[in-house]
Write a protein that holds these residues in place. Sequence first.
Motif, PDB file in Angstrom:
ATOM      1  N   ALA A 169      41.012  46.724  33.996  1.00  0.00           N
ATOM      2  CA  ALA A 169      40.287  46.317  32.449  1.00  0.00           C
ATOM      3  C   ALA A 169      40.833  45.396  32.062  1.00  0.00           C
ATOM      4  CB  ALA A 169      41.592  47.144  31.623  1.00  0.00           C
ATOM      5  N   THR A 170      42.168  44.447  32.849  1.00  0.00           N
ATOM      6  CA  THR A 170      42.927  43.283  32.316  1.00  0.00           C
ATOM      7  C   THR A 170      41.611  42.597  32.827  1.00  0.00           C
ATOM      8  OG1 THR A 170      45.174  44.184  32.467  1.00  0.00           O
ATOM      9  CG2 THR A 170      45.234  41.523  32.133  1.00  0.00           C
ATOM     10  N   ALA A 171      41.360  42.780  34.092  1.00  0.00           N
ATOM     11  CA  ALA A 171      40.437  41.665  34.521  1.00  0.00           C
ATOM     12  C   ALA A 171      39.178  41.643  33.473  1.00  0.00           C
ATOM     13  CB  ALA A 171      40.157  41.800  35.972  1.00  0.00           C
ATOM     14  N   VAL A 172      38.921  42.413  33.042  1.00  0.00           N
ATOM     15  CA  VAL A 172      37.790  42.948  32.680  1.00  0.00           C
ATOM     16  C   VAL A 172      37.474  41.929  31.198  1.00  0.00           C
ATOM     17  CG1 VAL A 172      35.526  43.327  31.061  1.00  0.00           C
ATOM     18  CG2 VAL A 172      36.278  44.036  33.344  1.00  0.00           C
ATOM     19  N   LEU A 221      41.564  38.342  42.765  1.00  0.00           N
ATOM     20  CA  LEU A 221      43.063  39.423  42.304  1.00  0.00           C
ATOM     21  C   LEU A 221      43.496  38.687  40.969  1.00  0.00           C
ATOM     22  CD1 LEU A 221      43.432  42.492  41.580  1.00  0.00           C
ATOM     23  CD2 LEU A 221      45.448  42.249  43.661  1.00  0.00           C
ATOM     24  N   VAL A 222      43.813  37.290  41.349  1.00  0.00           N
ATOM     25  CA  VAL A 222      45.228  36.919  40.791  1.00  0.00           C
ATOM     26  C   VAL A 222      44.879  36.674  40.342  1.00  0.00           C
ATOM     27  CG1 VAL A 222      47.041  35.240  40.811  1.00  0.00           C
ATOM     28  CG2 VAL A 222      46.771  37.333  42.680  1.00  0.00           C
ATOM     29  N   PHE A 223      43.888  36.012  39.948  1.00  0.00           N
ATOM     30  CA  PHE A 223      42.665  34.559  39.214  1.00  0.00           C
ATOM     31  C   PHE A 223      41.964  36.073  38.197  1.00  0.00           C
ATOM     32  CE2 PHE A 223      38.986  32.918  37.825  1.00  0.00           C
ATOM     33  CZ  PHE A 223      39.118  31.300  37.669  1.00  0.00           C
ATOM     34  N   ALA A 224      41.826  36.852  38.212  1.00  0.00           N
ATOM     35  CA  ALA A 224      41.264  38.330  37.344  1.00  0.00           C
ATOM     36  C   ALA A 224      41.839  38.491  36.823  1.00  0.00           C
ATOM     37  CB  ALA A 224      40.256  38.615  38.494  1.00  0.00           C
ATOM     38  N   VAL A 225      42.750  38.923  36.474  1.00  0.00           N
ATOM     39  CA  VAL A 225      44.380  39.129  35.790  1.00  0.00           C
ATOM     40  C   VAL A 225      45.069  38.270  35.387  1.00  0.00           C
ATOM     41  CG1 VAL A 225      46.261  40.640  35.908  1.00  0.00           C
ATOM     42  CG2 VAL A 225      44.373  41.421  37.493  1.00  0.00           C
ATOM     43  N   THR A 226      45.392  37.285  36.218  1.00  0.00           N
ATOM     44  CA  THR A 226      46.099  36.401  34.832  1.00  0.00           C
ATOM     45  C   THR A 226      45.443  34.631  35.160  1.00  0.00           C
ATOM     46  OG1 THR A 226      47.636  35.980  37.792  1.00  0.00           O
ATOM     47  CG2 THR A 226      48.135  37.499  36.232  1.00  0.00           C
ATOM     48  N   ARG A 227      44.421  35.017  35.180  1.00  0.00           N
ATOM     49  CA  ARG A 227      43.876  33.278  35.341  1.00  0.00           C
ATOM     50  C   ARG A 227      44.431  31.722  36.130  1.00  0.00           C
ATOM     51  NH1 ARG A 227      44.394  31.035  30.653  1.00  0.00           N
ATOM     52  NH2 ARG A 227      46.036  31.901  30.131  1.00  0.00           N
ATOM     53  N   PHE A 232      33.105  31.253  46.508  1.00  0.00           N
ATOM     54  CA  PHE A 232      31.719  31.509  47.378  1.00  0.00           C
ATOM     55  C   PHE A 232      31.082  33.068  46.268  1.00  0.00           C
ATOM     56  CE2 PHE A 232      31.814  29.449  50.996  1.00  0.00           C
ATOM     57  CZ  PHE A 232      30.549  29.300  52.143  1.00  0.00           C
ATOM     58  N   GLY A 233      32.354  34.206  45.667  1.00  0.00           N
ATOM     59  CA  GLY A 233      32.238  34.638  44.620  1.00  0.00           C
ATOM     60  C   GLY A 233      32.241  33.995  43.312  1.00  0.00           C
ATOM     61  N   GLY A 234      32.729  32.904  42.835  1.00  0.00           N
ATOM     62  CA  GLY A 234      33.007  32.797  41.717  1.00  0.00           C
ATOM     63  C   GLY A 234      34.882  33.171  41.623  1.00  0.00           C
ATOM     64  N   LEU A 235      35.532  33.184  42.334  1.00  0.00           N
ATOM     65  CA  LEU A 235      36.641  34.178  41.646  1.00  0.00           C
ATOM     66  C   LEU A 235      36.321  35.467  41.037  1.00  0.00           C
ATOM     67  CD1 LEU A 235      38.940  30.383  40.630  1.00  0.00           C
ATOM     68  CD2 LEU A 235      38.878  32.216  43.288  1.00  0.00           C
ATOM     69  N   ALA A 236      35.335  36.160  41.006  1.00  0.00           N
ATOM     70  CA  ALA A 236      35.332  36.689  39.944  1.00  0.00           C
ATOM     71  C   ALA A 236      34.466  38.665  41.051  1.00  0.00           C
ATOM     72  CB  ALA A 236      34.178  36.773  39.342  1.00  0.00           C
ATOM     73  N   SER A 237      33.368  38.360  41.847  1.00  0.00           N
ATOM     74  CA  SER A 237      33.699  39.384  42.909  1.00  0.00           C
ATOM     75  C   SER A 237      33.966  39.111  44.069  1.00  0.00           C
ATOM     76  CB  SER A 237      31.559  38.970  42.826  1.00  0.00           C
ATOM     77  OG  SER A 237      30.965  40.236  43.925  1.00  0.00           O
ATOM     78  N   TYR A 238      33.905  40.671  44.105  1.00  0.00           N
ATOM     79  CA  TYR A 238      35.243  40.713  45.563  1.00  0.00           C
ATOM     80  C   TYR A 238      33.968  40.950  47.471  1.00  0.00           C
ATOM     81  CZ  TYR A 238      38.579  42.547  42.018  1.00  0.00           C
ATOM     82  OH  TYR A 238      40.009  42.007  41.715  1.00  0.00           O
ATOM     83  N   PRO A 239      32.821  42.183  47.317  1.00  0.00           N
ATOM     84  CA  PRO A 239      32.419  41.518  48.552  1.00  0.00           C
ATOM     85  C   PRO A 239      32.331  40.327  48.292  1.00  0.00           C
ATOM     86  CG  PRO A 239      31.178  43.293  46.484  1.00  0.00           C
ATOM     87  CD  PRO A 239      32.674  42.289  45.738  1.00  0.00           C
ATOM     88  N   ALA A 240      31.449  39.277  47.108  1.00  0.00           N
ATOM     89  CA  ALA A 240      31.054  37.929  47.473  1.00  0.00           C
ATOM     90  C   ALA A 240      32.148  37.203  48.566  1.00  0.00           C
ATOM     91  CB  ALA A 240      30.546  37.408  47.239  1.00  0.00           C
ATOM     92  N   ALA A 241      33.429  37.036  47.689  1.00  0.00           N
ATOM     93  CA  ALA A 241      34.635  36.701  48.335  1.00  0.00           C
ATOM     94  C   ALA A 241      34.369  37.055  49.458  1.00  0.00           C
ATOM     95  CB  ALA A 241      35.802  37.159  47.466  1.00  0.00           C
ATOM     96  N   MET A 249      44.556  47.745  23.935  1.00  0.00           N
ATOM     97  CA  MET A 249      44.880  49.540  24.986  1.00  0.00           C
ATOM     98  C   MET A 249      46.167  49.784  24.917  1.00  0.00           C
ATOM     99  SD  MET A 249      41.943  50.414  23.800  1.00  0.00           S
ATOM    100  CE  MET A 249      41.897  52.042  25.051  1.00  0.00           C
ATOM    101  N   GLY A 250      46.774  49.535  24.410  1.00  0.00           N
ATOM    102  CA  GLY A 250      48.122  49.471  25.574  1.00  0.00           C
ATOM    103  C   GLY A 250      48.537  48.783  26.843  1.00  0.00           C
ATOM    104  N   ILE A 251      48.056  48.444  27.158  1.00  0.00           N
ATOM    105  CA  ILE A 251      48.106  47.666  28.664  1.00  0.00           C
ATOM    106  C   ILE A 251      48.763  46.585  28.953  1.00  0.00           C
ATOM    107  CG2 ILE A 251      46.874  47.081  31.318  1.00  0.00           C
ATOM    108  CD1 ILE A 251      45.073  48.836  30.540  1.00  0.00           C
ATOM    109  N   SER A 252      50.203  46.329  29.751  1.00  0.00           N
ATOM    110  CA  SER A 252      51.430  45.054  29.702  1.00  0.00           C
ATOM    111  C   SER A 252      50.286  44.691  30.592  1.00  0.00           C
ATOM    112  CB  SER A 252      52.514  45.655  29.733  1.00  0.00           C
ATOM    113  OG  SER A 252      52.472  45.031  30.189  1.00  0.00           O
ATOM    114  N   ALA A 253      50.009  42.958  29.734  1.00  0.00           N
ATOM    115  CA  ALA A 253      49.314  42.162  30.474  1.00  0.00           C
ATOM    116  C   ALA A 253      50.454  41.399  31.484  1.00  0.00           C
ATOM    117  CB  ALA A 253      48.837  41.029  28.959  1.00  0.00           C
ATOM    118  N   THR A 254      52.205  41.421  30.918  1.00  0.00           N
ATOM    119  CA  THR A 254      53.459  41.272  32.164  1.00  0.00           C
ATOM    120  C   THR A 254      52.960  42.371  33.161  1.00  0.00           C
ATOM    121  OG1 THR A 254      54.316  40.330  30.146  1.00  0.00           O
ATOM    122  CG2 THR A 254      54.898  40.935  32.022  1.00  0.00           C
ATOM    123  N   GLY A 255      53.102  43.604  32.871  1.00  0.00           N
ATOM    124  CA  GLY A 255      52.701  44.381  34.291  1.00  0.00           C
ATOM    125  C   GLY A 255      51.596  44.126  35.040  1.00  0.00           C
TER     126      GLY A 255
END
Length: 346
Positions: free
Chosen positions: A228-231, A29-35, A289-298, A239-245
Amino acid sequence: MDFSIASILLLDGVTNGAIYGLLALATVLVFAVTRVIFIPQGEFVAYGALSLAMLQLGQVPGTVWLLLGLALVAVALDAWAGLRQGRPAAALLRDAARTLALPVAVTLLTLWAAPLKLPLVLQCLLALAIVTPLGPLVYRLAYQPLADASVLVLLIVSVGVHFALTGLGLVFFGAEGFRNPSFWDARYSLGPLTLSGQTIIIFLAAIGLIVALFLFFERTLRGKALRATAVNRLGARLMGISATGAGRLSFALAAFIGALSGLLIGPATTMFYDSGFLIGLKGFVGAIFGGLASYPAAALGALFVGVLESYGSFWASAFKEVIVFTVILPVLLWRSFSDPHHDEEE
C-alpha cells in the motif's frame, strides 16, 4: 564457440543472474516504498560475506561495533527529539530499550560465539543477524529525516552513505580479500555441464526467497502495508500505515537480501571491502529493466545482465563491465520514449 562452451557460459550467467536478481528485487522494493535509489545495497553484500569471513577466522567482525554504534546514535537522536517534544522519561527509556535490545543481544552473542568457530550454518545465521539490523538503522539516521525530500536529494544522500559504508568496510576488514568455504562441495555432471552443489544452493535460495517474498506481500498484514505504501504513500498514511515503519521494514529486507547474497556469492569469488559496489550496481541495472517498479521485469533483467556478463567475459574479458553497464543506455532511452513524463509526486 561450440555448444558445450555456450552451455557452460549460460549456466554461469544464470547463476550470477540469480544473485543480481535478488539485489534487483531489493532495489525495487526500497525505491517503491521510500523513493530511495539505494546505491549502498552492495555494501550489505560485502558486509555479509566479510562478516562471515571474520567469524571463520574466530574474530569479531567490525560490523558488530558499527551496529552497536548506530543504535546508540539513534537512541541519542530519539531522546533529544523526545525531550524537545516534552515526552515523559519513561516513554523515552522504553523507546531506547526497544532500539538497543537487538543490537546489544547480537553484540553479546557475537562476542561469545566468534572465538568458538561454530559450524558454518550457525556462522551464516550470525552474520545475517549482524548485518540485517543495519538496514533500519541506516534508514533512521540517513533517510528518515529527509523522507519528504526529492528523489535527487535522496540519491545524493545514498552516494554519501555508500562512501561512508565503503570506508568503514576498509577499516573493519582491511584491504585484503577473503573467500568463504562452499556450503556444499558435491559436483554433478550433466553432459558438458558440471553442476556444483554451491550453484544448486544459489538457485534454491533465490527461488525460496522469491517465494517467501511473494507470500509475505500477499498473505501478511505487514507485507500488504508495504504494498500500500509503495502504491500510494499519502493514501497509506491516511489509512493509518506508518510511512516510517514501512521504510524501516523495507530497509531491513534489503539488508537481509544483500547479506544473504553476500553469503551465497562469497564461495564463488574473492570478496574485498569494496566488491559489493559493482555487484549491487549490476542488480541496479537489472532493476532498471523493470523501471524500478516491476518485480518480474527486474528479475528477468537481472538474469539478462548475468548472461550478458558471462558471454561478454568470454569474448572480451577486459570490457565485460563496460558491456554490462552500457546496456543501461538503450533501456533508459526506450523507457524515456515509451513512458510519459510527469512531475514528481509531492
